[in-house]
Design a protein around this motif. Structure first.
Motif, mmCIF file in Angstrom:
data_model
loop_
_atom_site.group_PDB
_atom_site.id
_atom_site.type_symbol
_atom_site.label_atom_id
_atom_site.label_comp_id
_atom_site.label_asym_id
_atom_site.label_seq_id
_atom_site.Cartn_x
_atom_site.Cartn_y
_atom_site.Cartn_z
ATOM 1 N N GLU A 187 -24.628 15.413 -14.548
ATOM 2 C CA GLU A 187 -23.234 15.197 -14.187
ATOM 3 C C GLU A 187 -22.525 14.488 -15.336
ATOM 4 O OE1 GLU A 187 -22.617 12.489 -11.016
ATOM 5 O OE2 GLU A 187 -24.276 11.161 -11.575
ATOM 6 N N SER A 188 -21.219 14.689 -15.422
ATOM 7 C CA SER A 188 -20.418 14.036 -16.455
ATOM 8 C C SER A 188 -20.043 12.632 -15.992
ATOM 9 C CB SER A 188 -19.156 14.847 -16.751
ATOM 10 O OG SER A 188 -19.492 16.097 -17.321
ATOM 11 N N ILE A 189 -20.283 11.649 -16.864
ATOM 12 C CA ILE A 189 -19.966 10.256 -16.577
ATOM 13 C C ILE A 189 -18.956 9.762 -17.614
ATOM 14 C CG2 ILE A 189 -20.856 7.910 -16.378
ATOM 15 C CD1 ILE A 189 -21.892 9.654 -14.176
ATOM 16 N N THR A 190 -17.828 9.229 -17.162
ATOM 17 C CA THR A 190 -16.818 8.676 -18.059
ATOM 18 C C THR A 190 -16.829 7.161 -17.946
ATOM 19 O OG1 THR A 190 -15.411 10.634 -17.856
ATOM 20 C CG2 THR A 190 -14.365 8.623 -18.642
ATOM 21 N N THR A 191 -16.932 6.489 -19.074
ATOM 22 C CA THR A 191 -16.927 5.028 -19.103
ATOM 23 C C THR A 191 -15.739 4.537 -19.919
ATOM 24 O OG1 THR A 191 -18.407 5.038 -21.029
ATOM 25 C CG2 THR A 191 -19.420 4.855 -18.861
ATOM 26 N N THR A 192 -15.253 3.356 -19.572
ATOM 27 C CA THR A 192 -14.115 2.750 -20.264
ATOM 28 C C THR A 192 -14.600 1.562 -21.084
ATOM 29 O OG1 THR A 192 -12.631 3.383 -18.469
ATOM 30 C CG2 THR A 192 -11.847 1.691 -19.986
ATOM 31 N N ARG A 193 -14.248 1.567 -22.379
ATOM 32 C CA ARG A 193 -14.648 0.483 -23.261
ATOM 33 C C ARG A 193 -13.700 -0.701 -23.124
ATOM 34 N NH1 ARG A 193 -14.678 5.148 -26.681
ATOM 35 N NH2 ARG A 193 -16.794 5.922 -27.111
ATOM 36 N N GLU A 194 -14.044 -1.794 -23.800
ATOM 37 C CA GLU A 194 -13.212 -2.997 -23.739
ATOM 38 C C GLU A 194 -11.811 -2.766 -24.290
ATOM 39 O OE1 GLU A 194 -15.234 -6.178 -25.644
ATOM 40 O OE2 GLU A 194 -16.813 -6.332 -24.117
ATOM 41 N N ASP A 195 -11.684 -1.823 -25.229
ATOM 42 C CA ASP A 195 -10.362 -1.535 -25.804
ATOM 43 C C ASP A 195 -9.605 -0.480 -24.994
ATOM 44 O OD1 ASP A 195 -11.733 0.763 -26.371
ATOM 45 O OD2 ASP A 195 -11.487 0.670 -28.534
ATOM 46 N N ASP A 196 -10.106 -0.171 -23.798
ATOM 47 C CA ASP A 196 -9.504 0.784 -22.862
ATOM 48 C C ASP A 196 -9.670 2.249 -23.270
ATOM 49 O OD1 ASP A 196 -8.675 -1.153 -21.070
ATOM 50 O OD2 ASP A 196 -6.766 -1.467 -22.095
ATOM 51 N N SER A 197 -10.372 2.497 -24.367
ATOM 52 C CA SER A 197 -10.686 3.885 -24.697
ATOM 53 C C SER A 197 -11.825 4.346 -23.802
ATOM 54 C CB SER A 197 -11.089 4.014 -26.170
ATOM 55 O OG SER A 197 -12.261 3.258 -26.429
ATOM 56 N N THR A 198 -12.012 5.645 -23.687
ATOM 57 C CA THR A 198 -13.043 6.188 -22.807
ATOM 58 C C THR A 198 -14.005 7.097 -23.562
ATOM 59 O OG1 THR A 198 -11.666 8.086 -22.191
ATOM 60 C CG2 THR A 198 -11.508 6.102 -20.800
ATOM 61 N N SER A 199 -15.165 7.249 -23.008
ATOM 62 C CA SER A 199 -16.140 8.201 -23.545
ATOM 63 C C SER A 199 -16.814 8.901 -22.375
ATOM 64 C CB SER A 199 -17.185 7.487 -24.411
ATOM 65 O OG SER A 199 -17.951 6.599 -23.633
#
Length: 257
Positions: free
Chosen positions: A40-52
């Motif tokens: 499954e695709s998992i999207t995470t948010t970094r401290e700078d609000d960017s996502t991966s």
């Protein structure tokens, strides 16, 4: 989202098409490249609000007759599905999280022959266990020139020595096999890309397996890609072993030594 390969290429005991082996229940587990993968695709948010976004693998279906599927339900410990179809197990020594999977425990009894095989490409070859139990028993890359087979009866360290072509360095896709023969003698032989390394080692003790990519879910985490991995219990002839070698090397574009 479930990704499944075509099943028509499977023959006896889960061994790929092109082989005439009939291993039946002797094949204990086989996790095969690009087959039976649940992701499954998992999207995470970094401290700078960017996502991966990553493709996490929660299941890898066993292609043997035992249906002993490997699973991981914790996002932080799920390996990633790489672009080449391998499972990418990541371990950061500075982070408590590492990738691994579990399956139902099975035992290889004392004095029983076996053959394990793995097609892998490691980022860090030092202390990378790929099959283990909940204790100290495991099959492990200890370094690029040492492989370890650990049982309750002790650790057998196989020295690959200084010949560069038969070492297992970081960043090199290869096929590695560990084979035990001669019953109670427990002769241990290891092979890289079909080449036999004269180990002159013995270990006939029983061992259990229930984890993929770690030793006991606690240490020796595997760091790199796994393409194919399996273990056969019982006697495997030279002819049968060579057929498995030929198939896997051809399949993964790896040359014999």
């Amino acid at each position: 989202m479930i990704h499944r390969g075509r099943q028509r290429h499977k023959t006896h005991g889960g061994i790929p098409h092109g082989s005439t082996l009939n291993l039946g229940s002797s094949l204990q587990i086989y996790y095969r490249h690009k087959e039976g993968i649940t992701s499954e695709s998992i999207t995470t948010t970094r401290e700078d609000d960017s996502t991966s976004t990553t493709t996490n693998v929660s299941g890898w279906a066993d292609q043997s007759a035992n249906a002993n599927n490997a699973a991981q339900t914790t996002d932080e410990n799920e390996p990633l599905l790489a672009a080449d179809g391998s499972l990418d197990f990541f371990h950061d020594a500075n982070d408590d999280n590492a990738d691994y999977m579990d399956f139902t425990k099975f035992r290889i009894e004392a004095n029983n022959d076996f053959l394990s095989f793995i097609v892998a490409n490691l980022r860090d070859v030092a202390g990378s266990a790929y099959l283990s139990d909940s204790g100290s028993e495991c099959l492990e890359y200890a370094s690029q020139n040492t492989h370890k087979f650990r049982t309750g009866g002790g650790t057998t360290a196989v020295q690959i020595n200084s010949i560069a072509s038969i070492q297992t360095p970081n960043g090199e896709k290869h096929l590695f096999m560990v084979q035990r023969t001669n019953g109670s003698t427990g002769t241990i032989k290891v092979y890289k890309n079909g080449f036999e390394i004269d180990a002159s080692a013995t270990n006939a003790a029983l061992f259990d397996l229930e984890h993929l990519g770690t030793r006991n879910e606690n240490d020796l985490f595997f760091d790199g890609k796994i393409y194919d991995i399996g273990i056969i219990e019982g006697t495997v002839s030279v002819e049968s072993r060579n057929r498995i070698v030929d198939h896997l090397l051809s399949k993964h574009g790896v040359a014999r030594i």
